[in-house]
Design a protein around this motif. Structure first.
Motif, PDB file in Angstrom:
ATOM      1  N   UNK A 177       0.765  -1.244   0.000  1.00 63.29           N
ATOM      2  CA  UNK A 177       0.000   0.000   0.000  1.00 63.29           C
ATOM      3  C   UNK A 177       0.799   1.300   0.000  1.00 63.29           C
ATOM      4  N   UNK A 225     -10.554   4.627  -1.968  1.00 67.10           N
ATOM      5  CA  UNK A 225      -9.203   5.118  -2.236  1.00 67.10           C
ATOM      6  C   UNK A 225      -8.416   5.186  -0.942  1.00 67.10           C
ATOM      7  N   UNK A 226      -7.074   5.119  -1.010  1.00 70.81           N
ATOM      8  CA  UNK A 226      -6.302   4.817  -2.196  1.00 70.81           C
ATOM      9  C   UNK A 226      -5.836   3.355  -2.184  1.00 70.81           C
ATOM     10  N   UNK A 256      -7.399   0.518  -4.449  1.00 74.25           N
ATOM     11  CA  UNK A 256      -7.533   0.631  -5.896  1.00 74.25           C
ATOM     12  C   UNK A 256      -6.700  -0.396  -6.645  1.00 74.25           C
ATOM     13  N   UNK A 257      -5.444  -0.562  -6.251  1.00 73.70           N
ATOM     14  CA  UNK A 257      -4.584  -1.515  -6.953  1.00 73.70           C
ATOM     15  C   UNK A 257      -5.155  -2.921  -6.862  1.00 73.70           C
ATOM     16  N   UNK A 260     -15.334   0.599  -9.169  1.00 77.75           N
ATOM     17  CA  UNK A 260     -15.658   1.937  -8.700  1.00 77.75           C
ATOM     18  C   UNK A 260     -15.015   2.107  -7.324  1.00 77.75           C
ATOM     19  N   UNK A 261     -14.527   3.307  -7.054  1.00 73.71           N
ATOM     20  CA  UNK A 261     -13.933   3.521  -5.737  1.00 73.71           C
ATOM     21  C   UNK A 261     -14.536   4.743  -5.067  1.00 73.71           C
ATOM     22  N   UNK A 277     -14.502   7.956  -2.791  1.00 73.51           N
ATOM     23  CA  UNK A 277     -13.485   8.982  -2.599  1.00 73.51           C
ATOM     24  C   UNK A 277     -13.568   9.531  -1.183  1.00 73.51           C
ATOM     25  N   UNK A 328     -11.706  12.609  -0.180  1.00 73.61           N
ATOM     26  CA  UNK A 328     -11.592  14.064  -0.080  1.00 73.61           C
ATOM     27  C   UNK A 328     -12.713  14.721  -0.842  1.00 73.61           C
ATOM     28  N   UNK A 373     -17.534   9.476  -0.535  1.00 68.08           N
ATOM     29  CA  UNK A 373     -18.553   9.786  -1.526  1.00 68.08           C
ATOM     30  C   UNK A 373     -18.388   8.911  -2.755  1.00 68.08           C
ATOM     31  N   UNK A 374     -19.533   8.609  -3.373  1.00 65.83           N
ATOM     32  CA  UNK A 374     -19.528   7.858  -4.612  1.00 65.83           C
ATOM     33  C   UNK A 374     -20.641   8.436  -5.478  1.00 65.83           C
TER      34      UNK A 374
END
Lengths: 194, 194
Positions: free
Chosen positions: B27, B58-59, B62-63, B77-78, B80, B82, B108-109
Motif C-alpha cells: 500500500x 481510495x487509495x 484501488x490496486x 468503482x472507488x 473517494x 476528499x 462519496x460515490x
C-alpha cells in the motif's frame, strides 16, 4: 492513442472552467480493460528507456500505474496526499497547488522507496498546469532518481504544463492531447508524438 | 493464501499500537505481480457469486481492485475520501471513523456508478475494526446494490470487524488473518476459510 480519444469523445463530458470529466472510465469508475491497453501503450513507448520503477500520485494515477507496471514487471510507488500516521521514518515531501481542490497540499513518499539507483517512469491521468507533476519531479530530484520519461493519459494542450516539460527535455508521452474544448462540448485533439 | 502470509512474514513490520506495516509491497510501494496473484485468488473464491462490479475505497484498495477486476472483466468503482470539485450531481455519502487518521471522514460515490442492478464484490487491503467497510456497505444499501461478498487482503483477527461481518452472514474472505502480533515482531496467522 485512438482508442482513448474515441472513448473521450464517447463518454467524456466538458464542464465549465475547462474541466473534462472522464469519471465513468478513468478516475472514479475504472474500465480495467481500457487501462490495460493504456498500460500496453506506455510500455510500447517507454520499454527501451531503462525503467525500473513506476512513480505516480494517489489516487487517480494508481490504476494506470499498476496496469502499466504489469507490462514492465517493475514495482509501483505512489506519492501520498494526506498526512498518515503510518508513514514513519524519513520521507520526501513537496508542495503542490491543486486546481481541483483550489489550494496547496503536500505530497509525501517514504525515502526507502526511491533512490539514486531508480530510473522512473512517472505516470498520471491528467496533465494541465503541471503542478502535480512538478511535485513528483521534485521528489525524484530529492531522491537522486533519474526520470526515464513521463506518461500522461490526457493532456490539456491549451494549458502550459506539457509545453514546459517538453522544452525542458523530458520524454513526455501524452496518449491524448486536447487542444480545444468548446462550450458546446466539442473536443479537438492534437496529433500525438509517439 | 500462503504466498501472502509468507510475504507478510518476510516484509511486514509490527509497530506499536497493533499496526502492521506492509508498505513495501501492498500500500505505498506495490508489488504488482503479488497483487495479480491476489486478484486471481479473489476470482477463484468469488467467481460463481454473480459479481458485476468491484467496489473499493481510495487509495489502498484501488490496486487490489484493478488487479482483481482484470480476472472478472468487470468495472471498478472507488469511494473517494476528499471533497472534490469534480464530483457534480448526486452522490452517496457515508461517514467513516478512521483509526489511521484518528478522526471521522466522509466517503462519496457518484450515484450514477452504483445502483439496484449491481452485485458488488467489496475489496480492501485491511480489515480491523471494520469502519471503512461499514461505510462501503452503507453506500451499497443506499444504492440498492447487493453485496456478493467482501474480500480482504489482511484481517486483524484480534479486532472485531471480521467477526461481526461473518455473524451478519456476509461471505467474507480474508486472504491472511493475523490473530496475534507480538512486541518482538512475531505474527500468528489463523487458518483461513476459503
Amino acid at each position: 492513442m485512438k482508442l482513448l480519444e474515441d472513448r473521450i469523445l464517447r463518454d467524456g463530458q466538458v464542464r465549465p472552467g475547462n474541466v473534462l470529466k472522464v469519471d465513468c472510465f478513468l478516475n472514479h469508475q475504472l474500465d480495467v480493460d481500457l487501462l490495460d491497453k493504456i498500460g500496453e501503450e506506455f510500455y510500447r513507448i517507454f520499454k527501451d528507456d531503462g525503467v525500473n520503477k513506476i512513480l505516480t500520485i494517489e489516487a487517480s494515477g494508481i490504476a494506470i500505474a499498476c496496469m502499466t507496471a504489469r507490462h514492465f514487471d517493475v514495482p509501483v510507488v505512489f506519492a501520498k496526499k494526506a498526512k498518515s500516521k503510518n508513514i514513519d521514518g524519513d520521507v520526501y515531501t513537496s508542495t503542490v497547488h491543486s486546481y481541483t481542490y483550489g489550494k496547496d497540499y503536500n505530497i509525501t513518499l517514504a525515502q526507502k522507496f526511491l533512490g539514486p539507483n531508480d530510473r522512473v517512469l512517472i505516470l498520471d491521468d491528467f496533465l494541465a498546469n503541471g503542478k502535480a507533476m512538478r511535485g513528483l519531479l521534485d521528489v525524484c530530484q530529492q531522491a537522486g532518481a533519474s526520470v526515464a520519461g513521463i506518461g500522461i493519459c490526457i493532456e490539456k494542450g491549451f494549458q502550459p504544463g506539457g509545453g514546459e516539460l517538453r522544452r525542458e527535455g523530458y520524454k513526455l508521452a501524452s496518449l491524448a492531447i486536447v487542444d480545444e474544448m468548446g462550450d458546446n462540448g466539442s473536443l479537438k485533439f492534437r496529433e500525438t508524438e509517439y
